[in-house]
Design an enzyme around this catalytic site. Structure first.
Site, PDB file in Angstrom:
ATOM      1  N   ARG A 166       0.814  -1.235   0.000  1.00 24.65           N
ATOM      2  CA  ARG A 166       0.000   0.000   0.000  1.00 24.65           C
ATOM      3  C   ARG A 166       0.839   1.273   0.000  1.00 24.65           C
ATOM      4  NH1 ARG A 166      -2.952  -2.864   4.082  1.00 24.65           N
ATOM      5  NH2 ARG A 166      -4.582  -4.114   3.089  1.00 24.65           N
ATOM      6  N   LYS A 219       0.890  11.221 -11.552  1.00 24.09           N
ATOM      7  CA  LYS A 219       0.128  10.188 -12.265  1.00 24.09           C
ATOM      8  C   LYS A 219       1.026   8.983 -12.491  1.00 24.09           C
ATOM      9  CE  LYS A 219      -3.256  12.771 -14.967  1.00 24.09           C
ATOM     10  NZ  LYS A 219      -3.760  13.015 -16.341  1.00 24.09           N
ATOM     11  N   GLU A 257       5.627  18.213 -25.424  1.00 22.35           N
ATOM     12  CA  GLU A 257       4.918  18.571 -24.184  1.00 22.35           C
ATOM     13  C   GLU A 257       5.265  20.004 -23.775  1.00 22.35           C
ATOM     14  OE1 GLU A 257       2.562  16.857 -22.707  1.00 22.35           O
ATOM     15  OE2 GLU A 257       2.833  14.809 -23.444  1.00 22.35           O
ATOM     16  N   LYS A 268       3.360  23.339 -15.692  1.00 28.08           N
ATOM     17  CA  LYS A 268       2.657  22.109 -15.321  1.00 28.08           C
ATOM     18  C   LYS A 268       2.306  22.131 -13.835  1.00 28.08           C
ATOM     19  CE  LYS A 268       2.346  17.202 -15.241  1.00 28.08           C
ATOM     20  NZ  LYS A 268       2.521  15.939 -15.885  1.00 28.08           N
ATOM     21  N   GLU A 291      -7.358  15.721 -10.979  1.00 25.39           N
ATOM     22  CA  GLU A 291      -7.913  15.898 -12.325  1.00 25.39           C
ATOM     23  C   GLU A 291      -9.431  15.888 -12.353  1.00 25.39           C
ATOM     24  OE1 GLU A 291      -6.845  12.924 -15.285  1.00 25.39           O
ATOM     25  OE2 GLU A 291      -6.389  14.496 -16.683  1.00 25.39           O
ATOM     26  N   ARG A 304      -7.067  20.571 -14.213  1.00 25.37           N
ATOM     27  CA  ARG A 304      -5.929  19.760 -14.647  1.00 25.37           C
ATOM     28  C   ARG A 304      -6.151  19.158 -16.023  1.00 25.37           C
ATOM     29  NH1 ARG A 304      -2.184  15.396 -11.370  1.00 25.37           N
ATOM     30  NH2 ARG A 304      -0.903  14.876 -13.163  1.00 25.37           N
ATOM     31  N   ASN A 336      -4.394  17.810 -20.640  1.00 28.81           N
ATOM     32  CA  ASN A 336      -4.728  16.786 -21.623  1.00 28.81           C
ATOM     33  C   ASN A 336      -4.844  17.367 -23.025  1.00 28.81           C
ATOM     34  OD1 ASN A 336      -4.848  14.643 -19.800  1.00 28.81           O
ATOM     35  ND2 ASN A 336      -6.901  15.248 -19.157  1.00 28.81           N
ATOM     36  N   HIS A 365      -4.074  15.370 -26.077  1.00 28.85           N
ATOM     37  CA  HIS A 365      -3.910  13.991 -25.630  1.00 28.85           C
ATOM     38  C   HIS A 365      -5.087  13.084 -25.948  1.00 28.85           C
ATOM     39  CE1 HIS A 365      -0.372  15.507 -23.683  1.00 28.85           C
ATOM     40  NE2 HIS A 365      -0.068  14.330 -23.181  1.00 28.85           N
ATOM     41  N   HIS A 369      -3.347  10.232 -27.542  1.00 24.67           N
ATOM     42  CA  HIS A 369      -3.355   8.897 -26.944  1.00 24.67           C
ATOM     43  C   HIS A 369      -3.912   7.857 -27.909  1.00 24.67           C
ATOM     44  CE1 HIS A 369      -3.102   9.723 -22.331  1.00 24.67           C
ATOM     45  NE2 HIS A 369      -1.932   9.588 -22.886  1.00 24.67           N
ATOM     46  N   HIS A 397       5.328   8.619 -27.534  1.00 19.16           N
ATOM     47  CA  HIS A 397       4.209   9.337 -26.904  1.00 19.16           C
ATOM     48  C   HIS A 397       4.191  10.809 -27.331  1.00 19.16           C
ATOM     49  CE1 HIS A 397       1.374  10.714 -23.850  1.00 19.16           C
ATOM     50  NE2 HIS A 397       2.255  11.637 -23.495  1.00 19.16           N
TER      51      HIS A 397
END
Lengths: 343, 343
Positions: free
Chosen positions: B106, B128, B170, B210, B220, B224, B228, B231, B235, B250
């Site tokens: 955990r 993330k 980016e 950022k 998010e 936030r 994206n 993206h 993506h 990417h």
């Protein structure tokens, strides 16, 4: 904290919670036994749920394979972050379903309907999710609370006695962590045919004890370790039993672990011997026998993997008296062996 | 927030951070390429790290199998919550290592050493973590920041041009989200032989953009989603390319996605056409060509699985102007097709 709802009609509660949710956005995880409860649980919503992930029963299936199956259902059927995962079952289902929900798209909505006493008083509360890995209990998991936990005492009516006693072990632990009066009520409770009102009262009390501790320390950096009382040895007994395909339940293992850890408390912290004997006698009377001394080396090896360990040596939560606990005690292997002999 | 350390000598920084850590409590995850950096990185600690999990390179190995391998090394070699997982690599390694660390018992301690520009300006920041699942990007993951991110610009010296340009995409996005002056500096920067001081300055600026957004909305739920930008389509292009065993990076996919999403911004939000043309020309000049119209249906299907979607329709972050964004815009499939044609 998650919001806990006590009810004797969970289908009504669910119909209320799911109002406005489209049927394709509800996902269910249950095991082969508890999936049978789902029709009744959802009889008051006006659609039939289609997205159901059924996992095999038993601690040995609280695995990466099972969680991958849940993720796969979520993914293939188009679950979103705003979709709900409804986990219907014992601690195995709520722990694993909670883990799946907390990691799917980095977190989707989640509701627990715990169907065993153990899950109602312990597993479903406090935000620990997890699966077993490489033979170790809850080795992989997250801290993440569901939005709601629906506690319906009607499930307890049909729960087998062994399952009920397994849950009762965690209540005993809560008794040991709170006060003598509550512990006494538990030790004198008619566990064969408990009075429903009295039992509901004990259950609420138990949940309150757990919540008070979790609120102080949600990520288990300090006082929350109190809730691990009985669990260092209990988890090792349980892992050992899983490895050997025996079927000791989590709560049963914890009950046995509590005998040993109470003995350590007597020896290291001056816990009152009279109460130790009363609790030990109660556990010996109501819980299965397990030949711990036959597996003593395996148990010590398993304990050394425990998450509570942050350095060499075996880490225990011990009690000075009922309600007075002390975390992060390191005991020698010799003393632990002596404690195992008490079981 | 994670603490970001800028340096040109990460081995010194690491020696400092790892002072007092016993060698058996340090775990490393790297890929087959970046594992070669580890000797130098740890040359200033006075022991040799033994616990190294090496994963195969490439986005297709950012998988459940690889993360299980990391968990297995951690588990078998006795990692604890207080042990450190050092993730050395590009975004694939930091995302996956971060996921492994956030879920092992955990949550264990974690430090990132991003070795690509993309990971330095984007992947390693903002908490993330994730792995791909069932062909979908970062379908499984958590929000969890590492303790430290060590950004060493010396890695960029040996980075292949394609990798550098992928990271630069980016930065362009950060330019579009902040202001015209910064965007202009990026569009006129000598990307073939960037001046080191100037580039470090751009990099810090990009990270600041950022971080400002992540601080406002770490999970998010709202603003936030600005990050994206590019993206949703990016993506989908990347997933499509992974499925077809092509090797679009990417950042390259995001660059192409930005052309299409800037076009949507022009059409839906009145984004200035002149800037759209400048950015599109820059991307067309420095990034690979990809035959998106050949896979248009696949791309739309992949977009519908995007985490950003919380209802029917395709969800986009769009720009009204440089620095002015608007989240949760739903565009029709027809308009998206038209946008794809701009790539």
């Amino acid at each position: 904290m998650e919001q806990i709802i006590f009810t004797t009609d969970s289908s009504m509660v669910l119909a209320e919670l799911l109002r406005g949710v489209r049927h394709e956005q509800l996902f269910i995880v249950a095991d082969k036994h508890t999936v049978g409860f789902c029709d009744k649980l959802l009889e008051k919503v006006d659609w039939i749920p289609l997205n159901v992930a059924v996992v095999d029963c038993g601690e040995e299936n609280k695995s990466l394979n099972s969680v991958a199956r849940i993720w796969s259902v979520l993914s293939k059927r188009g679950a979103r972050r705003s979709s709900i995962l409804l986990c219907v079952g014992g601690g195995m289902v709520t722990d694993m379903g909670g883990f799946a929900a907390s990691t799917f798209k980095r977190g989707m909505r989640c509701i627990y309907v715990p169907t065993t006493l153990l899950a109602q008083v312990d597993a479903s509360l406090g935000g620990k999710t997890g699966i077993n890995f490489d033979g170790l209990k809850n080795e992989i998991g997250t801290f993440k609370e569901p939005e709601r936990v629906i506690i319906d005492v009607m499930f307890l009516k049909t729960l087998p006695v062994r399952e009920r006693m397994a849950g009762f072990a965690e209540m005993l632990k809560h008794g040991l962590l709170s006060d003598v009066e509550y512990l006494d009520r538990l030790l004198t409770c008619d566990t064969d045919e408990p009075d429903r009102e009295e039992f509901l009262d004990l259950l609420k009390r138990s949940i309150a004890v757990k919540n008070e501790i979790v609120i102080l320390d949600p990520l288990e950096k300090g006082v929350r370790k109190a809730l691990n009382f009985g669990h260092t040895i209990g988890h090792a007994i349980e892992s050992c039993s899983v490895m050997r395909h025996e079927n000791l339940l989590h709560g049963e293992s914890v009950a046995l672990g509590m005998i040993a850890e109470l003995y350590l408390s007597v020896r290291e912290k001056g816990f009152p011997e009279e109460i130790f004997h009363r609790v030990r006698d109660f556990i010996r009377r109501y819980y299965p026998i397990y030949p711990v001394m036959g597996y003593a080396d395996t148990l010590c090896e398993l304990m050394s993997h425990d998450k509570k360990n942050d350095r060499e040596g075996l880490n225990f939560t011990l009690l000075e008296s009922v309600g007075q606990f002390s975390v992060d005690n390191y005991c020698s292997r010799e003393l632990v062996m002596e404690a195992l002999r008490q079981i």
